[in-house]
Design a protein around this motif. Structure first.
Motif, PDB file in Angstrom:
ATOM      1  N   ASP A   1       0.828  -1.204   0.000  1.00  0.00           N
ATOM      2  CA  ASP A   1       0.000   0.000   0.000  1.00  0.00           C
ATOM      3  C   ASP A   1       0.867   1.260   0.000  1.00  0.00           C
ATOM      4  O   ASP A   1       0.578   2.213  -0.716  1.00  0.00           O
ATOM      5  N   ALA A   2       1.938   1.246   0.786  1.00  0.00           N
ATOM      6  CA  ALA A   2       2.812   2.423   0.848  1.00  0.00           C
ATOM      7  C   ALA A   2       3.528   2.652  -0.480  1.00  0.00           C
ATOM      8  O   ALA A   2       3.681   3.798  -0.917  1.00  0.00           O
ATOM      9  N   THR A   3       3.967   1.581  -1.139  1.00  0.00           N
ATOM     10  CA  THR A   3       4.612   1.763  -2.439  1.00  0.00           C
ATOM     11  C   THR A   3       3.602   2.176  -3.501  1.00  0.00           C
ATOM     12  O   THR A   3       3.939   2.929  -4.412  1.00  0.00           O
ATOM     13  N   ASP A   4       2.367   1.692  -3.380  1.00  0.00           N
ATOM     14  CA  ASP A   4       1.317   2.107  -4.310  1.00  0.00           C
ATOM     15  C   ASP A   4       1.021   3.594  -4.161  1.00  0.00           C
ATOM     16  O   ASP A   4       0.666   4.268  -5.120  1.00  0.00           O
ATOM     17  N   ARG A   5       1.199   4.116  -2.957  1.00  0.00           N
ATOM     18  CA  ARG A   5       0.972   5.534  -2.688  1.00  0.00           C
ATOM     19  C   ARG A   5       2.244   6.360  -2.895  1.00  0.00           C
ATOM     20  O   ARG A   5       2.283   7.532  -2.543  1.00  0.00           O
ATOM     21  N   ASN A   6       3.296   5.750  -3.436  1.00  0.00           N
ATOM     22  CA  ASN A   6       4.573   6.410  -3.716  1.00  0.00           C
ATOM     23  C   ASN A   6       5.192   7.045  -2.474  1.00  0.00           C
ATOM     24  O   ASN A   6       5.736   8.143  -2.523  1.00  0.00           O
ATOM     25  N   SER A   7       5.113   6.336  -1.366  1.00  0.00           N
ATOM     26  CA  SER A   7       5.705   6.831  -0.128  1.00  0.00           C
ATOM     27  C   SER A   7       7.214   6.644  -0.157  1.00  0.00           C
ATOM     28  O   SER A   7       7.719   5.599  -0.574  1.00  0.00           O
ATOM     29  N   ARG A   8       7.935   7.666   0.290  1.00  0.00           N
ATOM     30  CA  ARG A   8       9.391   7.551   0.388  1.00  0.00           C
ATOM     31  C   ARG A   8       9.776   6.715   1.593  1.00  0.00           C
ATOM     32  O   ARG A   8      10.922   6.312   1.727  1.00  0.00           O
ATOM     33  N   HIS A   9       8.835   6.473   2.486  1.00  0.00           N
ATOM     34  CA  HIS A   9       9.123   5.761   3.733  1.00  0.00           C
ATOM     35  C   HIS A   9       8.442   4.391   3.776  1.00  0.00           C
ATOM     36  O   HIS A   9       8.082   3.916   4.850  1.00  0.00           O
ATOM     37  N   ALA A  10       8.281   3.767   2.632  1.00  0.00           N
ATOM     38  CA  ALA A  10       7.593   2.472   2.573  1.00  0.00           C
ATOM     39  C   ALA A  10       8.328   1.411   3.385  1.00  0.00           C
ATOM     40  O   ALA A  10       7.704   0.629   4.109  1.00  0.00           O
ATOM     41  N   VAL A  11       9.646   1.387   3.300  1.00  0.00           N
ATOM     42  CA  VAL A  11      10.418   0.385   4.037  1.00  0.00           C
ATOM     43  C   VAL A  11      10.332   0.635   5.539  1.00  0.00           C
ATOM     44  O   VAL A  11      10.207  -0.296   6.336  1.00  0.00           O
ATOM     45  N   ALA A  12      10.352   1.903   5.939  1.00  0.00           N
ATOM     46  CA  ALA A  12      10.229   2.229   7.362  1.00  0.00           C
ATOM     47  C   ALA A  12       8.860   1.816   7.899  1.00  0.00           C
ATOM     48  O   ALA A  12       8.760   1.273   9.009  1.00  0.00           O
ATOM     49  N   TRP A  13       7.811   2.067   7.129  1.00  0.00           N
ATOM     50  CA  TRP A  13       6.469   1.636   7.543  1.00  0.00           C
ATOM     51  C   TRP A  13       6.411   0.117   7.642  1.00  0.00           C
ATOM     52  O   TRP A  13       5.783  -0.430   8.552  1.00  0.00           O
ATOM     53  N   THR A  14       7.072  -0.567   6.719  1.00  0.00           N
ATOM     54  CA  THR A  14       7.063  -2.024   6.734  1.00  0.00           C
ATOM     55  C   THR A  14       7.779  -2.570   7.962  1.00  0.00           C
ATOM     56  O   THR A  14       7.268  -3.465   8.635  1.00  0.00           O
ATOM     57  N   LEU A  15       8.951  -2.043   8.251  1.00  0.00           N
ATOM     58  CA  LEU A  15       9.683  -2.489   9.441  1.00  0.00           C
ATOM     59  C   LEU A  15       8.919  -2.150  10.710  1.00  0.00           C
ATOM     60  O   LEU A  15       8.885  -2.939  11.660  1.00  0.00           O
ATOM     61  N   GLY A  16       8.306  -0.979  10.727  1.00  0.00           N
ATOM     62  CA  GLY A  16       7.487  -0.607  11.884  1.00  0.00           C
ATOM     63  C   GLY A  16       6.311  -1.547  12.055  1.00  0.00           C
ATOM     64  O   GLY A  16       5.975  -1.948  13.174  1.00  0.00           O
ATOM     65  N   ALA A  17       5.664  -1.914  10.950  1.00  0.00           N
ATOM     66  CA  ALA A  17       4.528  -2.833  11.021  1.00  0.00           C
ATOM     67  C   ALA A  17       4.969  -4.219  11.459  1.00  0.00           C
ATOM     68  O   ALA A  17       4.245  -4.914  12.175  1.00  0.00           O
TER      69      ALA A  17
END
Length: 84
Positions: A39-55
């Motif tokens: 979802d974060a990469t679909d939304r072009n987030s620069r912090h997709a990996v950080a959100w993933t590690l946080g999740a």
């Protein structure tokens, strides 16, 4: 003489229960982290990996937080500023 299949393994049942319990806890965390990443990469987030590690490490708290702020992460899909 008992066959090799009849010889008990030390801590056999306990180890099986521990592995099953770990699998029950780890698999949903991995799936939720994957969904957050996609979802974060679909939304072009620069912090997709950080959100993933946080999740992955933060569990349900980060999942709920991401759902609450996901509109601020980026626009959904190909829609940008209300236009397709």
């Amino acid at each position: 003489m008992p066959s090799i299949l009849q010889i008990g393994v030390p801590v056999g049942p306990e180890l099986l229960v521990a592995l099953l319990l770990a699998g029950i806890l780890v698999v949903p965390a991995l799936l939720a982290s994957l969904l957050v990443y996609l979802d974060a990469t679909d939304r072009n987030s620069r912090h997709a990996v950080a959100w993933t590690l946080g999740a992955l490490l933060g569990g349900v708290v980060v999942w709920v937080l991401y759902v609450a702020v996901r509109d601020e992460v980026g626009p959904s899909g190909s829609v940008v500023n209300g236009r397709a």
